[in-house]
Motif scaffolding. Sequence first.
Motif, PDB file in Angstrom:
ATOM      1  N   MET A  56       3.966  -2.061   1.984  1.00  0.00           N
ATOM      2  CA  MET A  56       3.708  -2.139   0.546  1.00  0.00           C
ATOM      3  C   MET A  56       3.789  -0.754  -0.104  1.00  0.00           C
ATOM      4  O   MET A  56       4.185  -0.630  -1.271  1.00  0.00           O
ATOM      5  N   ALA A  57       3.414   0.281   0.643  1.00  0.00           N
ATOM      6  CA  ALA A  57       3.563   1.653   0.131  1.00  0.00           C
ATOM      7  C   ALA A  57       5.047   1.987  -0.042  1.00  0.00           C
ATOM      8  O   ALA A  57       5.451   2.600  -1.048  1.00  0.00           O
ATOM      9  N   PHE A  58       5.870   1.581   0.927  1.00  0.00           N
ATOM     10  CA  PHE A  58       7.315   1.783   0.832  1.00  0.00           C
ATOM     11  C   PHE A  58       7.877   1.014  -0.366  1.00  0.00           C
ATOM     12  O   PHE A  58       8.736   1.516  -1.107  1.00  0.00           O
ATOM     13  N   ILE A  95       1.645   8.021   6.832  1.00  0.00           N
ATOM     14  CA  ILE A  95       2.857   7.553   6.143  1.00  0.00           C
ATOM     15  C   ILE A  95       2.517   7.106   4.721  1.00  0.00           C
ATOM     16  O   ILE A  95       3.244   7.409   3.768  1.00  0.00           O
ATOM     17  N   ILE A  96       1.393   6.388   4.574  1.00  0.00           N
ATOM     18  CA  ILE A  96       0.968   5.949   3.241  1.00  0.00           C
ATOM     19  C   ILE A  96       0.668   7.158   2.354  1.00  0.00           C
ATOM     20  O   ILE A  96       1.069   7.212   1.184  1.00  0.00           O
ATOM     21  N   LEU A  97      -0.036   8.141   2.924  1.00  0.00           N
ATOM     22  CA  LEU A  97      -0.347   9.358   2.160  1.00  0.00           C
ATOM     23  C   LEU A  97       0.928  10.078   1.745  1.00  0.00           C
ATOM     24  O   LEU A  97       1.067  10.500   0.584  1.00  0.00           O
ATOM     25  N   PHE A  98       1.876  10.206   2.653  1.00  0.00           N
ATOM     26  CA  PHE A  98       3.151  10.865   2.360  1.00  0.00           C
ATOM     27  C   PHE A  98       3.923  10.097   1.285  1.00  0.00           C
ATOM     28  O   PHE A  98       4.546  10.700   0.391  1.00  0.00           O
ATOM     29  N   SER A  99       3.867   8.755   1.358  1.00  0.00           N
ATOM     30  CA  SER A  99       4.546   7.929   0.354  1.00  0.00           C
ATOM     31  C   SER A  99       3.998   8.207  -1.030  1.00  0.00           C
ATOM     32  O   SER A  99       4.759   8.323  -2.010  1.00  0.00           O
ATOM     33  N   TYR A 100       2.673   8.352  -1.132  1.00  0.00           N
ATOM     34  CA  TYR A 100       2.072   8.593  -2.444  1.00  0.00           C
ATOM     35  C   TYR A 100       2.295  10.020  -2.932  1.00  0.00           C
ATOM     36  O   TYR A 100       2.301  10.262  -4.145  1.00  0.00           O
ATOM     37  N   VAL A 101       2.494  10.939  -2.021  1.00  0.00           N
ATOM     38  CA  VAL A 101       2.884  12.294  -2.436  1.00  0.00           C
ATOM     39  C   VAL A 101       4.265  12.236  -3.100  1.00  0.00           C
ATOM     40  O   VAL A 101       4.491  12.828  -4.165  1.00  0.00           O
ATOM     41  N   LEU A 102       5.193  11.493  -2.483  1.00  0.00           N
ATOM     42  CA  LEU A 102       6.533  11.336  -3.056  1.00  0.00           C
ATOM     43  C   LEU A 102       6.487  10.558  -4.367  1.00  0.00           C
ATOM     44  O   LEU A 102       7.224  10.871  -5.318  1.00  0.00           O
ATOM     45  N   ILE A 103       5.639   9.521  -4.407  1.00  0.00           N
ATOM     46  CA  ILE A 103       5.492   8.732  -5.640  1.00  0.00           C
ATOM     47  C   ILE A 103       4.961   9.612  -6.774  1.00  0.00           C
ATOM     48  O   ILE A 103       5.478   9.582  -7.898  1.00  0.00           O
TER      49      ILE A 103
END
Length: 315
Positions: free
Chosen positions: A119-121, A214-222
């Motif tokens: 869902m983060a992706f 991975i979720i944390l990294f996804s939100y950094v990119l978001i």
Amino acid sequence: MNSNASQPNHHSFILTGIPGMPDKNAWMAFPLGFLYTLTLLGNGAISAVIKVDESLPEPMYYFLSILAVSDVSLSMSTLPSVLSIFWFNVPEIPFDACITQMFFIHGFGVVESGVLVSMAFDRFVAIRDPLRYASILTHGIIGKIGIAVLTRAVCVVFPVPFLIKRLPFCRSNVLSHSYCLHQDAMRLACASTRINSLYGLIIVIFTLGLDALIILFSYVLILKTVLGIASRDERLKALNTCLSHICAVLLFYVPLIGVTMIHRFGKHLSPVVHTLMANIYLLLPPVLHPIVYSVKTKQIRRGITYMFQRRTNRA
């Protein structure tokens, strides 16, 4: 069945309801029954809305339906033993049944973590490349992601029953919770559990720990993408689409961290605290996820309202 030091191995375990207060178990029967009912109704309603409402074609809703199924499955994994203790006052569980329950609880826990990563992706693709969102996350891709999440969970948890079954249990057969967990059963063994401990640590690091990163990294990119949007209103709108998922992540990982910290550093605390935190970790997220998505997602809220109005009109 009481513990027996002369017995080379136990054929069953004794589950614990409220530690030190077995006569109070009946008081928890109806609250727990209410929580399980809310879990079924809430997640069932969300799944039904996504299936029936054709105006919800976005990939996000398919992932949400997978999360709902995962929540129900995790809750149903604990239901038999919880009912046995709190409703029927039968705390004994056969050894093989305990191992089976252990497999499903840990397995669906890993599945839920994997779904939250997916869902983060989904949120990252929706915000980073909105025009190609539906073409990137097609039904086929979502199906493959779901199969990958399930396969990973089965593969990493599959050795756990065999690692437990090889251990001799000649001490107490009383577990700390109202369901079977690997770490709980492992501590009752009268042989070295180094392999079990090491494998459990590896699972936690490379599934739950890696998923959290991975979720944390996804939100950094978001966040980086959102800050590049010129319009303030568009930035807020983009972030608002992530709120439900952020709440779902917090509901899963905060109790997990709490349980881990108490298990590691809270040995001096009352057993009631350990039991309460373990129950919060397994029972609260499946209850609150549907509420969060119903409150924060207008389309889901509207779909549930429409579904109930249609049933009322038919009646």
